[in-house]
Design a protein around this motif. Sequence first.
Motif, PDB file in Angstrom:
ATOM      1  N   SER A  89      -2.094  -4.645  -1.978  1.00 31.94           N
ATOM      2  CA  SER A  89      -1.585  -5.984  -1.322  1.00 31.94           C
ATOM      3  C   SER A  89      -0.974  -7.269  -3.107  1.00 31.94           C
ATOM      4  O   SER A  89      -1.282  -7.282  -4.027  1.00 31.94           O
ATOM      5  N   ILE A  90       0.310  -7.990  -2.538  1.00 27.77           N
ATOM      6  CA  ILE A  90       0.635  -9.062  -3.515  1.00 27.77           C
ATOM      7  C   ILE A  90      -0.394 -10.283  -3.616  1.00 27.77           C
ATOM      8  O   ILE A  90      -1.171 -10.970  -4.743  1.00 27.77           O
ATOM      9  N   ALA A 115       0.835  -1.455  -0.061  1.00 22.44           N
ATOM     10  CA  ALA A 115      -0.066  -0.277  -0.209  1.00 22.44           C
ATOM     11  C   ALA A 115       0.770   1.228   0.123  1.00 22.44           C
ATOM     12  O   ALA A 115       1.334   1.851  -0.848  1.00 22.44           O
ATOM     13  N   GLU A 116       2.226   0.901   0.819  1.00 28.98           N
ATOM     14  CA  GLU A 116       2.454   2.360   0.472  1.00 28.98           C
ATOM     15  C   GLU A 116       3.359   2.389  -0.618  1.00 28.98           C
ATOM     16  O   GLU A 116       3.780   3.759  -1.133  1.00 28.98           O
ATOM     17  N   ARG A 117       4.067   1.467  -1.284  1.00 28.36           N
ATOM     18  CA  ARG A 117       4.236   1.873  -3.255  1.00 28.36           C
ATOM     19  C   ARG A 117       3.595   1.890  -3.702  1.00 28.36           C
ATOM     20  O   ARG A 117       4.118   2.990  -4.202  1.00 28.36           O
ATOM     21  N   ILE A 118       1.883   1.789  -3.786  1.00 24.84           N
ATOM     22  CA  ILE A 118       1.282   2.360  -4.574  1.00 24.84           C
ATOM     23  C   ILE A 118       1.043   3.919  -4.125  1.00 24.84           C
ATOM     24  O   ILE A 118       0.593   4.884  -5.352  1.00 24.84           O
ATOM     25  N   TYR A 119       0.867   4.465  -2.620  1.00 25.15           N
ATOM     26  CA  TYR A 119       0.970   5.202  -2.438  1.00 25.15           C
ATOM     27  C   TYR A 119       1.850   6.170  -2.833  1.00 25.15           C
ATOM     28  O   TYR A 119       1.666   7.213  -3.504  1.00 25.15           O
ATOM     29  N   ASN A 120       3.409   5.895  -2.605  1.00 27.15           N
ATOM     30  CA  ASN A 120       4.287   6.468  -3.487  1.00 27.15           C
ATOM     31  C   ASN A 120       4.319   6.687  -5.264  1.00 27.15           C
ATOM     32  O   ASN A 120       4.668   8.285  -6.140  1.00 27.15           O
ATOM     33  N   GLU A 121       3.456   5.564  -5.398  1.00 27.88           N
ATOM     34  CA  GLU A 121       3.644   5.908  -7.378  1.00 27.88           C
ATOM     35  C   GLU A 121       2.884   6.541  -7.612  1.00 27.88           C
ATOM     36  O   GLU A 121       2.918   7.895  -8.151  1.00 27.88           O
ATOM     37  N   LEU A 122       1.511   6.957  -6.689  1.00 26.56           N
ATOM     38  CA  LEU A 122       0.274   8.047  -7.041  1.00 26.56           C
ATOM     39  C   LEU A 122       0.920   9.112  -7.056  1.00 26.56           C
ATOM     40  O   LEU A 122       0.684  11.047  -7.692  1.00 26.56           O
ATOM     41  N   CYS A 123       2.283   9.275  -5.771  1.00 24.40           N
ATOM     42  CA  CYS A 123       1.912  10.700  -5.593  1.00 24.40           C
ATOM     43  C   CYS A 123       3.769  11.498  -6.405  1.00 24.40           C
ATOM     44  O   CYS A 123       3.258  11.780  -6.904  1.00 24.40           O
ATOM     45  N   GLU A 124       4.485  10.516  -7.428  1.00 24.54           N
ATOM     46  CA  GLU A 124       5.043  10.533  -8.186  1.00 24.54           C
ATOM     47  C   GLU A 124       4.565  11.265  -9.531  1.00 24.54           C
ATOM     48  O   GLU A 124       5.036  11.822  -9.891  1.00 24.54           O
TER      49      GLU A 124
END
Length: 445
Positions: A66-67, A12-21
């Motif tokens: 989630s994976i 979830a944190e990775r997705i958050y960072n991708e959306l922010c990028e």
Amino acid sequence: MKKVIYGTGYVAERIYNELCEDGYAQDIAFFIDSLVEKKSFLGIKVVPPDYLLEINPNDYEYYLGSIGSQNSMRMELIARDVNEKNIILNNDYSEANFEKKIDNIERVLVYPPVKDGSIEKKLQEYLFDTYNYVEFIYARAKEDIFLEVDLVLVWDKAALKYARKRKDGKVYCIDKEFYGEIDYRILGRLGCKLHKQKYGDEYNEIAIKNMREIVEKGYKDAYVFGNGPSLDEGIRYCKKRDDNSLKIVCNGIVTNGGETLESLNPTGYAFVDAVYLDKEILRAVFMQALQFAYEKGVYIICPYFWSHYIANWYPKIKDRIIGLELIADSIQFPTYDNMKVYRKAGNVITNIAIPFASSIVDKIYVSGCDGAPKIKSDIQVWNYSELCQENCIIEAHRNEDVLDQHNKYFEELLEYGESKGKIYQSITDSYIPALAKRKIKDKEN
């Protein structure tokens, strides 16, 4: 459209960072978590799934954090009237999505451009003969991501940012720095799919045959053994009972030269954690388990994609595998025409052992599932029985989120089973609330 991320963990944190990028930081409205009670995550509020019943859920786009459990997340959203078109799958690198979306494979792109032969060697090692069943194309340029292929395997997670430009859902990452054991998880599934394309669904046919054999034995009840400190007591109790019982052991109980296992005479040996495929010391434990199962006629109960590795690592045990697919849409017990289980809050007991036992008998005894007290500490280590290999080789630091998830899903699973007429009793003490309240009061009866 505002965006919602389901989950509050690493993915979830990775997705958050991708959306922010990508410039969407201000559009992230909230996170959802179905098992962990949090008020906020990364400075944004966290709500339970039922919050969607209080709003118009289709005012939002949903990203599944989630994976391994994306399918269960997706089904929980749909159950709360979220339209499937609002659930974003473009960047879905999950195992469940691979199972459902990737088929009829003829051409595979390996991306980004490869500098030496190490990636080809790895693919050949993981895929065995199935590597030769399709055409592998090794990228030469960044733009090759758009080549006409049936599957893209990204070996360097840094390339995912550009690979996301491909919108057909065919991109999957096999870089273990992206997610633990993701190379084994995806390539094992690919091996199974390629084997099926050439030989038919042989692995599933073997699983059904073995399940029928177990049913025909007419077991009256079942014992499921976790590897917590109370395992010793549970085994002693089981040995005093009538031996006409299905017995399922898990993970590292193969220790002590097999003496404990031989005297227990288990029917099945269950695994679910992909780390047993990857880390050298744990794979050694797994190979010991396979050898024990072969010598003693024990069934190996595991995720379906493990069939690919087992059949190639230890061919003699191939006909004793019961592979269960981890892609059921909701909690269910496997049947001959639906060998699937529900993957949520992953654990060998709740994902594999109890669902399988519940498909065979109506009364299931549990021991060795001790859980842990809710003490806020980052350094407390999980405890294991001295009978188990984990007692010597694993230092799994507690994670309060994982503990909460496991406890809550345990209750969901047992309540589902009880709604189907199953009876669950804990032989031994446990910190898991679902088992504590089902503790046997009089063990002599």
